[in-house]
Design a protein around this motif. Structure first.
Motif, PDB file in Angstrom:
ATOM      1  N   LEU A1525       0.572  -0.946   0.325  1.00  0.00           N
ATOM      2  CA  LEU A1525       0.059   0.321  -0.128  1.00  0.00           C
ATOM      3  C   LEU A1525       0.807   1.519   0.123  1.00  0.00           C
ATOM      4  CD1 LEU A1525      -2.678   0.638   0.983  1.00  0.00           C
ATOM      5  CD2 LEU A1525      -1.968   1.674   2.794  1.00  0.00           C
ATOM      6  N   ILE A1526       1.983   0.878   0.731  1.00  0.00           N
ATOM      7  CA  ILE A1526       3.206   2.612   0.951  1.00  0.00           C
ATOM      8  C   ILE A1526       3.549   3.152  -0.634  1.00  0.00           C
ATOM      9  CG2 ILE A1526       4.412   2.955   1.805  1.00  0.00           C
ATOM     10  CD1 ILE A1526       4.025   1.796   4.241  1.00  0.00           C
ATOM     11  N   SER A1527       3.960   1.653  -1.306  1.00  0.00           N
ATOM     12  CA  SER A1527       4.451   1.606  -2.168  1.00  0.00           C
ATOM     13  C   SER A1527       3.491   2.417  -3.375  1.00  0.00           C
ATOM     14  CB  SER A1527       5.265  -0.256  -3.054  1.00  0.00           C
ATOM     15  OG  SER A1527       3.766  -0.384  -3.323  1.00  0.00           O
ATOM     16  N   THR A1528       2.503   1.746  -3.320  1.00  0.00           N
ATOM     17  CA  THR A1528       1.393   2.077  -4.720  1.00  0.00           C
ATOM     18  C   THR A1528       0.865   3.241  -3.844  1.00  0.00           C
ATOM     19  OG1 THR A1528      -0.114   0.817  -3.733  1.00  0.00           O
ATOM     20  CG2 THR A1528       1.005  -0.021  -5.079  1.00  0.00           C
ATOM     21  N   GLU A1529       0.196   3.538  -2.815  1.00  0.00           N
ATOM     22  CA  GLU A1529      -0.451   4.901  -2.305  1.00  0.00           C
ATOM     23  C   GLU A1529       0.009   5.965  -2.014  1.00  0.00           C
ATOM     24  OE1 GLU A1529      -3.649   5.108  -3.161  1.00  0.00           O
ATOM     25  OE2 GLU A1529      -4.501   3.104  -3.594  1.00  0.00           O
ATOM     26  N   ILE A1530       1.033   6.259  -1.067  1.00  0.00           N
ATOM     27  CA  ILE A1530       2.007   6.921  -0.459  1.00  0.00           C
ATOM     28  C   ILE A1530       2.578   6.926  -1.318  1.00  0.00           C
ATOM     29  CG2 ILE A1530       2.708   7.328   1.529  1.00  0.00           C
ATOM     30  CD1 ILE A1530       0.907   5.785   3.105  1.00  0.00           C
ATOM     31  N   PHE A1541       6.584  12.993   6.883  1.00  0.00           N
ATOM     32  CA  PHE A1541       5.846  11.930   6.916  1.00  0.00           C
ATOM     33  C   PHE A1541       6.996  10.977   6.179  1.00  0.00           C
ATOM     34  CE2 PHE A1541       3.444   9.428   4.281  1.00  0.00           C
ATOM     35  CZ  PHE A1541       2.840   8.370   5.317  1.00  0.00           C
ATOM     36  N   VAL A1542       7.519  11.711   4.547  1.00  0.00           N
ATOM     37  CA  VAL A1542       7.720  10.882   3.689  1.00  0.00           C
ATOM     38  C   VAL A1542       9.574  10.271   4.460  1.00  0.00           C
ATOM     39  CG1 VAL A1542       9.388  10.577   1.566  1.00  0.00           C
ATOM     40  CG2 VAL A1542       6.955  12.078   1.665  1.00  0.00           C
ATOM     41  N   SER A1575      11.378  -8.303   4.256  1.00  0.00           N
ATOM     42  CA  SER A1575      12.501  -7.219   3.946  1.00  0.00           C
ATOM     43  C   SER A1575      13.051  -7.053   2.842  1.00  0.00           C
ATOM     44  CB  SER A1575      13.552  -8.034   4.918  1.00  0.00           C
ATOM     45  OG  SER A1575      13.749  -8.459   6.431  1.00  0.00           O
ATOM     46  N   LYS A1576      12.399  -8.431   2.161  1.00  0.00           N
ATOM     47  CA  LYS A1576      12.852  -7.798   0.764  1.00  0.00           C
ATOM     48  C   LYS A1576      11.738  -7.107   0.313  1.00  0.00           C
ATOM     49  CE  LYS A1576      12.712 -11.887  -2.052  1.00  0.00           C
ATOM     50  NZ  LYS A1576      13.206 -13.609  -1.810  1.00  0.00           N
ATOM     51  N   MET A1577      10.823  -7.158   0.401  1.00  0.00           N
ATOM     52  CA  MET A1577       9.742  -6.510   0.319  1.00  0.00           C
ATOM     53  C   MET A1577      10.295  -4.640   0.352  1.00  0.00           C
ATOM     54  SD  MET A1577       7.010  -5.868  -1.328  1.00  0.00           S
ATOM     55  CE  MET A1577       5.831  -4.718  -1.973  1.00  0.00           C
ATOM     56  N   GLU A1580      12.891  -3.710  -1.660  1.00  0.00           N
ATOM     57  CA  GLU A1580      12.765  -3.311  -3.242  1.00  0.00           C
ATOM     58  C   GLU A1580      12.078  -1.824  -2.957  1.00  0.00           C
ATOM     59  OE1 GLU A1580      10.173  -6.397  -4.953  1.00  0.00           O
ATOM     60  OE2 GLU A1580      12.805  -7.569  -4.223  1.00  0.00           O
ATOM     61  N   THR A1581      10.858  -1.826  -1.859  1.00  0.00           N
ATOM     62  CA  THR A1581      10.758  -0.412  -2.209  1.00  0.00           C
ATOM     63  C   THR A1581      11.446   0.599  -1.881  1.00  0.00           C
ATOM     64  OG1 THR A1581       8.466  -1.848  -1.020  1.00  0.00           O
ATOM     65  CG2 THR A1581       8.338   0.884  -1.072  1.00  0.00           C
ATOM     66  N   LEU A1582      12.398   0.343  -0.850  1.00  0.00           N
ATOM     67  CA  LEU A1582      13.578   1.598  -0.806  1.00  0.00           C
ATOM     68  C   LEU A1582      14.439   2.032  -2.107  1.00  0.00           C
ATOM     69  CD1 LEU A1582      15.182   1.244   2.572  1.00  0.00           C
ATOM     70  CD2 LEU A1582      14.057   3.186   1.381  1.00  0.00           C
ATOM     71  N   LEU A1583      14.501   0.642  -2.442  1.00  0.00           N
ATOM     72  CA  LEU A1583      15.692   1.019  -3.624  1.00  0.00           C
ATOM     73  C   LEU A1583      14.650   1.564  -4.424  1.00  0.00           C
ATOM     74  CD1 LEU A1583      17.525  -1.979  -3.088  1.00  0.00           C
ATOM     75  CD2 LEU A1583      17.986   0.117  -2.561  1.00  0.00           C
ATOM     76  N   GLN A1584      13.593   1.299  -4.732  1.00  0.00           N
ATOM     77  CA  GLN A1584      12.827   1.253  -6.082  1.00  0.00           C
ATOM     78  C   GLN A1584      12.817   2.768  -6.538  1.00  0.00           C
ATOM     79  OE1 GLN A1584       9.359  -0.341  -5.748  1.00  0.00           O
ATOM     80  NE2 GLN A1584       7.752   1.572  -7.243  1.00  0.00           N
ATOM     81  N   PHE A1585      12.984   2.935  -4.777  1.00  0.00           N
ATOM     82  CA  PHE A1585      12.126   5.019  -4.720  1.00  0.00           C
ATOM     83  C   PHE A1585      14.143   5.514  -4.703  1.00  0.00           C
ATOM     84  CE2 PHE A1585       7.969   3.664  -3.830  1.00  0.00           C
ATOM     85  CZ  PHE A1585       7.716   4.839  -4.911  1.00  0.00           C
ATOM     86  N   SER A1586      14.478   4.478  -4.703  1.00  0.00           N
ATOM     87  CA  SER A1586      16.048   5.496  -4.240  1.00  0.00           C
ATOM     88  C   SER A1586      16.668   5.860  -5.678  1.00  0.00           C
ATOM     89  CB  SER A1586      16.869   4.964  -3.787  1.00  0.00           C
ATOM     90  OG  SER A1586      16.131   4.249  -2.612  1.00  0.00           O
ATOM     91  N   PHE A1587      16.518   5.119  -6.562  1.00  0.00           N
ATOM     92  CA  PHE A1587      17.236   4.648  -7.698  1.00  0.00           C
ATOM     93  C   PHE A1587      15.734   5.209  -9.219  1.00  0.00           C
ATOM     94  CE2 PHE A1587      19.259   1.975  -4.638  1.00  0.00           C
ATOM     95  CZ  PHE A1587      20.570   2.851  -4.198  1.00  0.00           C
TER      96      PHE A1587
END
Length: 1713
Positions: A1525-1530, A1541-1542, A1575-1577, A1580-1587
């Motif tokens: 939800l965080i990765s899709t809605e926020i 918040f971010v 953890s993986k999720m 991934e989400t971190l990285l997805q948004f990092s790069f």
């Protein structure tokens, strides 16, 4: 005289004269020739006179000296025969009155010569007498010579001559005075100026007197001289004289010719100046003489009293006092004092005897005594002579009784009372026939051994003296024994008789005169009126003077009289004497009474009373009253000491009765003698004849009679008469036959005495009643404290007096019955029984007596008679009350129909029976009441119906006998039926009565005061009935309450239609609400103690086993009844002015019932609430009752047909509403109550509902076993009322109200239930079911929410509040509500049989609420209010609780539901939040959301040990969903979201990517449990948004940079720590946890560097590289670690750094050179 003047007599005289002369000449022829010649020439002379004159006698008289000459010469011869002849002839001439003055002188001279020669002494006396009596020619010197001649002859030796001369002297003296009287007569008609005589001392100055008077004067003066032993002035030639003779002459003159002395000043002067001093002088030896005093003691021998002189002096004194009292006031005072002195004991016996005789002479002359009193006793400084006389008599009598002391004679002078001398003590033989033998035959007095016979001396009222008449005695006579006593006794009796008859005669005259003057004064003419009033006032003055004299006389004599009479009474042994003494005492008492002299009257009565009783009888009334004056034995009267001698006990009287004394402690027996009985009869006689003057001394009389009656054993019988009866206890009364025959007579006289009270005047009657009352009070005092037979004399006689005075009963009724009422209260049962008997007899007699006017016309009297019956109600003795009620029953049976105005009193008696008075009384009274209700309701005045209601009600309240109470409630129902059937007649009569009273009240200017004013009287009657039933509705006994309650509501239901419309107001307020108040009060204060059993073998159901529970039933019944009336009679009540106020009060009652601590009551209250709320459920037009027309005038609205005249109301018994409404059909169209008022009623209901809710659910402050907590059914019912109520108030329902509602819903749901009720209410814990209460709560909110939905815009602001409410319920899932400080147990731990409280299972409720929230939010997310009020933030905040608890939640389903709800809500809410990002309305939501994610994903709760691997994986997948939800809605919308918040999200993801393993698993499971998926999720989400290479905004780049720097910093930290720990631990391996962590970090570093390399260089910030490179040294330091795993991971991490190793570049970088 005519005899001597007739021709024949004259002829005879001439013949006789001639023959006398012839005889004389014959006798003297030889011896005395001159005489012979004279005689012869005398013959010729006589003849010549006879021939020449026609008036022969006159001619003879003229020539008398010549005619007499021969005879005188004859006497001169001293020849007896001749002398005798001559004297005879001279006498003949005298008798024919033919002797001239000269001749007479010659004759006297001749007689003198004869006397000197002692010749013919008797003949001389005779001649003198004839000479002086036949004519008045002898005067002056001749007269004195004649008198002296007689005196001289008196003193010759010859006895006969002596006596004859004495007689002649007396006659001559009389003649002299008679002549004077005749002379006065002749001159009476010629009035001449009297020449005033100066009080000169010249005795000769008698020039003013006429000839005869002058002679008399001279004679009297000389008599005085002679007695005084001085030379006479006029009686020349006296040779000797005796005092005794002189005194006798003086006495006879004074006695026979008082008028001479009274009319002529000269004579009265003599009296004053000569006689009185003489008498006093002559008395002196008697005064000075003391018997027994030896002559040596006095300096000069005292002359002894000489009986003849003394006695004659006393005679003179008697005459002086009797005849000349008015002239000689001062002198008489001296004489009287002397008389008194002569009675002293130290005077000779004979002197005392004659003194008593003298006093007796005075005592028979009451007028004289009266004069003494006026002249002396009433004057200020004078001797109290009259008093002294009486007292002297008393002392005299006493002294006769006191036996002379033997011994030293010198003691005798000290006290006048000590009898010294005179043998008084009776010689043993005198008249006594042997003392031991009992009765003496002679009448006598006997006192302390002194016996004195009573002699009959005179006839009553005449003072015939014995010793005063002994003129021939020279020596003092011996006085027979008892003589002085008898005279003194007669003195007393005559004194009393004289005074009383005189005063009473005068009193009678005064009274009749008074009447005539008052009658005359009322005559019409003016002038005569004035005259009359004048004479009336004179009359009054005269009477005042007279009265003063009377009173003084009585006051002066009563003490002495009483002392003497009492003594004599005590000493008397003779019936006749006793009778006389008693008669004297009685007349004195009556006289004192008539004169109003209370003290003396009481004293005499006391004496009689004492005489009636045995000696020394202790009778307080005689010792306390006036007797106080007498009881001190001796009191001094003007220096004279009079001693009261106490009765001697040893009197020789025949004992006729022996009885018990009337005393508190009887001391043996007492004896009554015949004298006692005699006194008693006198007492009865006194009371009978003189009752009118007894006044307060009735007390003495009656007290004495009471004691006598008691001793004689007379007992009261019916009607109060006394009959001989046996004494109940003690030795029986002994009565001799003599007295036995007397008893009926005495009893008869006693009754007659009280019968005669009907002839007494009112005042006297009152005295009699008062006396009886105080007597009765004494008897009461005596009967206190013991149950002996009391004396009922007074009570019986009160009854008797009442019965005979029935014709004027009014004047004595109050004191009479007032006292009898006191008797009724006496502790002694016999006493009070008679009191009650007397009282009820009087009342019954009074009611049956034919009064005039009859009772039916004299209501005041009837009420007066019945009043004591009512007063008896104040007495607590059951026997008295039984008598009272029996009397009432008899009155009802005999006079029930004619009681009229007496009804209230009679009913009052029944009503006065109190609870504590025993069953039999209450039954009897109730019997009376039943008789009244069944038979007499129609005959009694309608105004009394109300009292009947009151009385019947009061029997309902009696708790002695339940049946009576219940029956009386039945009677009340019967009475109400009677009212209903006879309504019209009752109403008319009451209205009439009302009008009359109103008028009366207006006249008096007072306000009419009756209960329930101003309702019409008939309605008031109903209201009283309702009020009575109302009282019974709060009786302590449940059965009575129930019965009364049912009757009350039935009556109002059945007959209520009869009431005027306005009266309903009173019914509501004074009856129904008043009842509710009382029931409420009693219920709230009722006892909670358990009642063991209902008496006998009745078992009590456990729901009724305390008073409180029983009251609960009553409360329920009452409240339901009132609610029903409000429901069914709404059409009547609403038009009343203050319906809304009534509504409020009713709601208040419902509220207090609902809040009561009894579940039965509170639930019933809510039912009543529901009932009255349905009243106004919309009615279809057809059944809408038509309300009566609103009349503007304040007339009560009529329930009749309005077209009728108005007052007639149809008395139809209607019970069906249809019929009742039918009556309105011809009235005007119904008036609609305006909407607004209706709304007010609803709002009032809402407020009540709110108060009930808030109060009943408010948790108590402290708890113990007894704390009351509302039941679930109650709360459910309460909440269920709301939806219906809301429909009516929704238009005005605002936020405040919603707040209030919310509080109640919240509290209601919080209430726990008791463990014993839990099995019935709680579903088993595993089922997810809601309780009915929770259903109701949600329904209520649902109703609201729907209403808001369709409601106007302004209602929508309520949404947030509803959310708040629901969210509060959601919180219950994790944190069940606290109910105050009450500790609730989890259901599993509660034991059913303990009164513990069990918390409900709130999870299903909370979850349902959560569903409702999500539902509602989906509908309303975009509402302005929802946005403004931060609803989303609140939802998140609420969900945060179960989410953070996660495994710690009571139910697993909760957090799962919470997660899914959160996801649903966010999916709707986040877009809205982004939309409003700029407005800042959601600013505070973001941190809340971040924290929620944080708390859920990194929960502190440890999963349970028994969690299976599959479960764990399922739970992990939920975590993964959240990250998705965080990765899709926020994150995609990061540019609309606050940086902080971010940042938080990044940190969180970072944390998840590194530190996601659970620390609780074993080594073996480590690989599975590390939440690697998660953890993986995160990573991934971190990285997805990092790069992400799609950097569209600087914002996104920022997020990436931030994410990287966070990650790197984190790695650096972990490595540093690990190195430190490794170094410290030495050989020991580090914890598994830390090793795992470091391995993960090393893996992450290698992954990161790989990722960085793949990214386009421009996307990576220089700083980032710097950070990466900075890790290198740290990594190198880890090489020393001992763990193989760490080493292999380290190897992988170090390898990528080769790419950074390049030669250093030039210093130009980023375009800088």
């Amino acid at each position: 005289m005519s005899g001597t003047h007739s021709p024949e007599a004259v002829k005879k005289l001439l013949e006789n004269m001639q023959s006398d002369l012839r005889a004389l000449s014959l006798e003297c022829k030889k011896k005395f020739p001159p005489v012979k010649e004279a005689a012869e020439s005398g013959i010729i002379k006589v003849k010549t006179i006879a021939a020449r004159n026609t008036e022969i006698l006159a001619a003879l008289k003229e020539n008398s000296s010549e005619v007499v000459q021969p005879f005188l010469m004859g006497c001169g011869t001293k020849e007896p025969k001749i002398t005798q002849l001559c004297l005879a002839a001279i006498q003949r001439l005298m008798s024919h009155e033919v002797v001239s003055e000269t001749a007479a002188g010659n004759i006297i001279n001749m007689l003198w010569q004869l006397m000197e020669n002692s010749l013919e002494e008797l003949k001389l006396l005779q001649t003198v007498l004839v000479l002086l009596t036949t004519n008045t020619v002898v005067h002056d010197e001749a007269l004195s010579k004649a008198i002296v001649l007689c005196f001289r002859l008196h003193f010759t030796k010859d006895n006969i001559t002596n006596n004859t001369a004495a007689a002649t002297v007396r006659q001559v003296v009389t003649v002299v005075f008679e002549r004077m009287v005749a002379e006065d007569e002749r001159h009476r008609d010629i009035v001449e100026q009297p020449v005033l005589v100066q009080g000169n001392s010249n005795r000769r100055c008698v020039s003013t007197l006429k000839p005869c008077a002058k002679d008399a004067y001279m004679l009297f003066q000389d008599l005085c001289q002679l007695v005084n032993a001085d030379a006479p002035y006029w009686l020349v030639g006296m040779t000797e004289m005796t005092r005794t003779f002189g005194l006798e002459l003086l006495e006879s003159v004074l006695n026979d010719f008082p008028q001479v002395f009274l009319q002529h000043q000269e004579f009265s002067f003599l009296l004053k100046e000569r006689v009185c001093p003489l008498v006093i002088k002559l008395f002196s030896p008697n005064i000075k003489f003391r018997q027994g005093s030896s002559s040596s003691s006095s300096p000069a021998p005292v002359e002894k009293p000489y009986f003849p002189i003394c006695m004659r002096l006393l005679r003179v004194v008697s005459v002086l006092i009797k005849q000349f009292y008015s002239l000689l006031v001062t002198e008489c005072e001296i004489f009287l004092s002397l008389l008194v002195k002569f009675l002293d004991a130290d005077k000779p016996q004979w002197l005392r005897a004659v003194a008593v005789e003298s006093i007796h002479r005075l005592c028979v002359q009451p007028q004289l005594l009266r004069s003494f009193c006026q002249s002396y006793d009433m004057k200020q400084h004078s001797t109290k002579v009259f008093r002294d006389i009486v007292n002297a008599l008393g002392s005299f009598i006493q002294s006769l009784f006191l036996v002379p002391p033997t011994g030293n004679p010198a003691t005798t002078n000290q006290a006048g009372n000590n009898n010294a001398g005179g043998s008084v003590s009776a010689p043993a033989n005198s008249g006594m026939l042997g003392i031991g033998g009992g009765v003496t035959l002679l009448p006598a007095f006997e006192y302390r051994g002194t016996w004195i016979p009573i002699l009959t001396i005179t006839v009553q009222g005449s003072a015939k003296a014995t010793y005063l008449e002994m003129l021939d005695k020279v020596e003092p006579p011996t006085i027979p024994e008892g003589y002085a006593m008898s005279v003194a006794f007669h003195c007393l009796l005559d004194l009393v008789r004289g005074i009383t008859s005189m005063i009473e005669g005068e009193l009678g005259e005064a009274e009749t005169e008074c009447q005539t003057t008052t009658e005359a004064a009322s005559s019409p003419t003016q002038s005569s009126e004035q005259q009359e009033s004048q004479s009336a006032s004179d009359q009054m003055d005269k009477e005042i003077v007279s009265r003063a004299v009377w009173e003084e006389m009585v006051n002066a004599c009563w003490c002495g009289l009483l002392a003497a009479l009492s003594l004599l009474l005590d000493a008397s042994t003779d019936e006749a004497a006793t009778e006389n003494i008693l008669k004297a005492e009685l007349t004195m008492a009556a006289l004192c009474g008539r004169l109003g002299l209370v003290t003396s009257r009481d004293a005499f009565i006391t004496a009689i009373c004492k005489g009636s009783l045995p000696p020394h009888y202790a009778l307080t009334v005689l010792n306390t009253t006036t007797a106080a004056t007498l009881s001190n034995k001796s009191y001094s009267i003007q220096g004279q000491s009079v001693m009261m001698i106490s009765p001697s006990s040893e009197s020789h009287q025949q004992v006729v009765a022996v009885g018990q004394p009337l005393a508190v402690q009887p001391q043996g027996t007492v004896m009554l003698t015949s004298k006692n009985i005699q006194c008693m009869r006198t007492l009865l006689n006194l009371a009978h004849c003189h009752g009118a003057v007894l006044g307060t001394s009735w007390q003495l009389v009656l007290a004495t009679l009471q004691h006598l009656v008691w001793i004689l054993g007379l007992k009261p019988s019916s009607g109060g008469t006394l009959k001989p009866g046996r004494a109940v206890e003690g030795p029986s009364t002994v009565l001799t036959t003599a007295v036995m025959t007397d008893l009926p007579v005495i009893s008869n006289i006693l009754s007659r005495l009280f019968e005669s009270s009907q002839y007494l005047d009112d005042v006297s009657l009152h005295h009699l009643i008062n006396a009886l009352c105080s007597l009765s009070l004494e008897a009461m005092d005596m009967a206190y404290g013991n149950n002996k037979e009391p004396s009922l004399f007074a009570v019986a006689k009160l009854l008797e007096t009442g019965l005979v005075n029935m014709h004027r009963i009014e004047i004595l009724w109050r004191p009479l019955t007032g006292h009898l009422l006191e008797v009724c209260q006496h502790p002694n049962s016999r006493m009070r029984e008679w009191g009650a008997e007397a009282l009820t007899s009087l009342i019954k007699a009074g009611l049956t007596f034919s009064h005039d006017p009859p009772l039916s016309q004299n209501q005041r009297l009837q009420l007066l008679l019945l009043n004591p019956l009512k007063e008896m109600s104040g007495i607590n003795h059951p026997d008295i009350r039984l008598k009272q009620l029996e009397c009432v029953l008899q009155i009802l049976q005999s006079q029930g129909d004619s009681l009229g105005p007496g009804w209230p009193l009679v009913l009052g008696v029944m009503g006065a029976i109190r609870n504590d008075q025993g069953e039999s009384l209450i039954r009897t009274a109730f019997q009376c009441l039943q008789l009244v209700v069944t038979d007499f309701l129609p005959t009694m005045p309608c105004t009394c119906l109300q009292i009947v209601v009151d009385v019947a009600g009061s029997f309902g309240l009696h708790n002695q006998e339940l049946n009576i109470s219940l029956t009386s409630i039945g009677l009340l129902w019967n009475i109400s039926d009677y009212f209903f059937q006879r309504g019209e007649t009752i109403e008319k009569e009451l209205n009439k009565e009302e009008a009359a009273q109103q008028k009366q009240a207006e006249e008096k200017g007072v306000v009419l005061n009756r209960p329930f004013h101003p309702a019409p009287p008939f309605d008031c009657l109903w209201l009283c009935l309702y009020a009575k039933l109302g009282e019974l509705c709060v009786d302590p006994r449940p059965a009575v309450r129930k019965s009364a309650g049912q009757t009350l509501f039935s009556t109002i239901g059945a007959h209520g239609t009869l009431l005027q419309h306005s009266t309903w107001h009173t019914v509501v307020w004074k009856v129904l609400f008043h009842l509710l108040d009382r029931v409420r009060e009693s219920s709230t204060t009722a006892d909670k103690e358990k009642i063991e059993s209902g008496g006998g073998n009745i078992l009590i159901h456990h729901s009724r086993d305390t008073a409180e529970k029983q009251w609960a039933e009553t409360w329920v019944l009452t409240l339901a009844g009132v609610a029903r009336i409000f429901n069914t009679r709404r059409y009547l009540l609403q038009p009343l002015g203050d319906f809304s106020r009534a509504w409020d009060v009713l709601l208040d009652h419902i509220q207090s019932a609902a809040l009561s601590k009894n579940s039965e009551v509170s639930l019933a209250a809510l039912k009543s609430f529901q009932e009255i709320l349905q009243i106004v459920s919309p009615v279809r037009d057809s059944d809408k009752p038509e309300t009566p027309p609103a009349v503007n005038v304040p007339v009560p609205v009529l329930l009749g047909s309005i077209s009728g005249p108005g007052l007639s109301r149809p008395f139809v018994r209607t019970d069906s509403i249809g019929e009742r409404l039918g009556r309105y059909n011809n009235s005007e169209p119904p008036v609609v109550t305006d909407e607004l008022e209706d709304l007010n009623l609803w709002w009032a209901a809402w407020n009540t509902w709110y108060r009930i809710g808030s109060e009943s659910t408010k948790p108590p402050i402290t708890f113990d076993k007894l704390t009351f907590i509302p039941s679930q059914p109650f709360l459910t019912a309460l909440i269920q009322i709301f939806p219906a109520l809301y429909q009516h108030i929704k238009s005005g329902f605002n936020m405040d109200d919603l707040q209030k509602l919310g509080v109640i819903l919240h509290s209601a749901v919080s209430v726990p239930i008791s463990s014993d009720a839990s099995p019935f209410i709680l579903p088993s814990y595993t089922e997810a079911v809601l309780t009915s209460l929770q259903e109701a709560v949600l329904t209520a909110l649902d109703v609201l929410q729907k209403a808001i939905c369709v409601g106007p815009e302004n209602m929508q602001i309520m949404y947030p509040a509803i959310f708040d409410q629901l969210l509060a319920f959601v919180e219950f899932s994790c944190k069940p509500p606290q109910y105050g400080q009450l500790e609730t147990k989890h259901i599993a731990n509660a034991k059913y049989n303990q009164a513990e409280w069990v918390a409900l299972n709130y999870v299903p409720f909370a979850e349902r609420s959560l569903e409702v929230v999500v539902d509602l939010y989906q509908k309303t997310a975009c509402h302005k209010a929802v946005v403004n009020e931060k609803v989303l933030q609140n939802i998140i905040k609420t969900l945060r609780v179960p989410l953070s608890l996660k495994y710690s939640c009571p139910s697993e389903s909760t957090w799962k539901l919470a997660v899914s709800s959160l996801l649903k809500v966010l999916s709707i809410g986040l877009p809205v939040a982004r939309q409003h990002a700029s407005s800042g309305k959601f600013d505070s939501m973001w941190p809340e959301l971040a924290n929620t994610f944080e708390d859920f994903l990194f929960t502190k709760s440890i999963p349970p040990d028994n969690l299976s691997i599959q479960e764990f994986q399922r739970n992990e997948s939920i975590d993964v969903e959240v990250v998705q939800l965080i990765s899709t809605e926020i994150l995609p919308y990061a540019n609309f979201i606050p940086k902080e918040f971010v940042g938080q999200i990044m940190t969180m993801l970072n944390k998840g990517s590194i530190h996601s393993q659970s620390s609780s698993f074993t080594e073996a499971e480590i690989d599975i449990r590390l939440r690697e998926e998660f953890s993986k999720m995160c990573f991934e989400t971190l990285l997805q948004f990092s790069f992400s290479n799609k950097v569209t905004t600087p914002q996104e780049g920022y997020i990436s940079r931030m994410a990287l720097s966070v990650l790197l910093k984190r790695s650096q930290d972990v490595l540093h720590r690990y190195i430190e720990d490794e170094r410290l631990s030495g050989k020991c391996p580090l914890p598994r946890q830390q090793v795992t962590e470091i391995i993960f970090v090393l893996k992450a570093v290698s992954t990161l560097i790989d990722s960085l390399k793949k990214t386009q260089p421009e996307n990576v910030d220089g700083n980032t590289w710097a950070q990466v490179i900075a890790l290198y040294p740290t990594l190198v330091e880890c090489i020393t670690c001992s763990s193989a795993e760490v080493c292999s991971a380290l190897k992988e991490a170090l390898v990528p750094f080769k790419d950074f190793m390049q030669p250093p570049a030039s210093k130009v970088q980023n375009g800088e050179s």
